[in-house]
Design a protein around this motif. Structure first.
Motif, mmCIF file in Angstrom:
data_model
loop_
_atom_site.group_PDB
_atom_site.id
_atom_site.type_symbol
_atom_site.label_atom_id
_atom_site.label_comp_id
_atom_site.label_asym_id
_atom_site.label_seq_id
_atom_site.Cartn_x
_atom_site.Cartn_y
_atom_site.Cartn_z
ATOM 1 N N ALA A 21 0.826 -1.210 0.000
ATOM 2 C CA ALA A 21 0.000 0.000 0.000
ATOM 3 C C ALA A 21 0.858 1.257 0.000
ATOM 4 N N CYS A 22 0.231 2.365 -0.349
ATOM 5 C CA CYS A 22 0.868 3.685 -0.373
ATOM 6 C C CYS A 22 1.538 3.968 0.963
ATOM 7 N N PRO A 23 2.743 4.482 1.055
ATOM 8 C CA PRO A 23 3.618 4.888 -0.045
ATOM 9 C C PRO A 23 4.612 3.807 -0.474
ATOM 10 N N GLY A 24 4.314 2.549 -0.171
ATOM 11 C CA GLY A 24 5.233 1.452 -0.456
ATOM 12 C C GLY A 24 5.745 1.370 -1.890
ATOM 13 N N ILE B 44 3.345 9.244 6.321
ATOM 14 C CA ILE B 44 3.164 8.850 4.921
ATOM 15 C C ILE B 44 3.506 10.033 4.020
ATOM 16 N N LYS B 120 -3.936 -5.329 4.767
ATOM 17 C CA LYS B 120 -3.873 -4.561 3.522
ATOM 18 C C LYS B 120 -2.461 -4.074 3.213
ATOM 19 N N HIS B 121 -1.492 -4.584 3.938
ATOM 20 C CA HIS B 121 -0.075 -4.270 3.701
ATOM 21 C C HIS B 121 0.236 -2.783 3.762
ATOM 22 N N VAL B 122 -0.419 -2.079 4.671
ATOM 23 C CA VAL B 122 -0.057 -0.682 4.922
ATOM 24 C C VAL B 122 1.085 -0.731 5.942
ATOM 25 N N MET B 123 2.138 0.007 5.681
ATOM 26 C CA MET B 123 3.286 0.006 6.599
ATOM 27 C C MET B 123 2.852 0.483 7.985
#
Lengths: 84, 181
Positions: A21-24, B44, B120-123
């Protein structure tokens, strides 16, 4: 470049940012581009639609050439030519 | 003769220098809030800006300082007084322990949000903080709020600068984007 021309490009590096996901994807593109030869082609594969905006804008800002995007089965393939 | 040349250069140098003030460039941010959602937004944006090659300064003040606290026990150079100890105990110890600004529901909402973020693979926030540092984002901790809240240098993560409002204004004046989160 149209989708057919983009698909036929000789790609020097593929960045697999699927499921990130953003900003990845942007961070991965930035990291990976240093491993692409100057004037070489990089393809970023992302499942995040925002990447189709972010990566071209980043490319323009830092001096890479944005070649185009191909949408395919929920994924976006973004093609760039490394500038510097 | 040499003296005259120097004089000439000297006379011309001043107005030229004044004109050559660099165009504002980059991002400066006040991180005032210590809640998970607001901190995520701040980091972000900071990471995105750094990825786009902008110089980034984040100025941490008040509750925002808690994002920079280390997780785990800290030995203090001099003992904290009771108010400082109380503040220290009641505030979150680092990026891992922040709560949502809305729908926290006694921690339930925050836990749910973290689960969804993983799915959801959000850091997560600690990763975003680390990535920002790796990308060269400059962190400045506000010494006045540190003093007020009894937060010591030794309980903050390494690789950060310490400064006052002047430090933020200097960064803001030379950047084009300035945000308060």
């Amino acid at each position: 470049m149209n989708a057919e021309e983009l698909r036929q490009l000789k790609v020097d590096k593929v960045v697999d940012a699927r499921g990130v996901a953003c900003p990845g994807p942007l961070l991965e593109a930035k990291r990976a581009v240093t491993g692409v030869p100057i004037r070489g082609v990089m393809e970023v594969v992302s499942s995040d639609e925002g990447t189709t905006e972010d990566v071209p804008l980043w490319a323009k800002k830092v001096g890479h050439e944005y070649l185009g995007t191909v949408a395919d089965a929920g994924l976006w393939h973004i093609y760039l030519r490394r500038g510097k | 003769m040499i003296g005259a040349t120097e004089m000439e250069t000297g006379e011309h140098a001043l107005p030229e220098l004044a004109e050559e003030k660099p165009t504002p460039h980059g991002l400066s941010m006040v991180v005032f809030s210590g809640e998970l959602d607001k901190a995520l937004a701040a980091f972000i944006i900071a990471n995105g800006a750094a990825a786009m090659d902008l110089p980034v300064t984040m100025f941490f003040t008040f509750w925002g300082l808690n994002i920079l606290r280390k997780d785990g026990p800290v030995t203090f150079a001099s003992p904290k007084d009771s108010t400082e100890k109380m503040f220290g105990m009641m505030m979150p110890k680092g990026a891992k322990h922040l709560k949502l600004s809305q729908l926290n529901m006694g921690g339930l909402g925050t836990r749910m949000m973290k689960r969804v973020m993983t799915r959801k693979h959000v850091m997560d926030l600690p990763t975003l903080v680390k990535t920002a540092q790796e990308q060269g984002v400059r962190f400045v901790a506000c010494t006045m709020s540190m003093d007020l809240m009894g937060i010591r240098k030794e309980e903050l993560i390494s690789g950060i600068d310490f400064g006052g409002v002047g430090s933020f204004i200097d960064a803001a004046d030379s950047s084009r984007i300035s945000l308060f989160v």
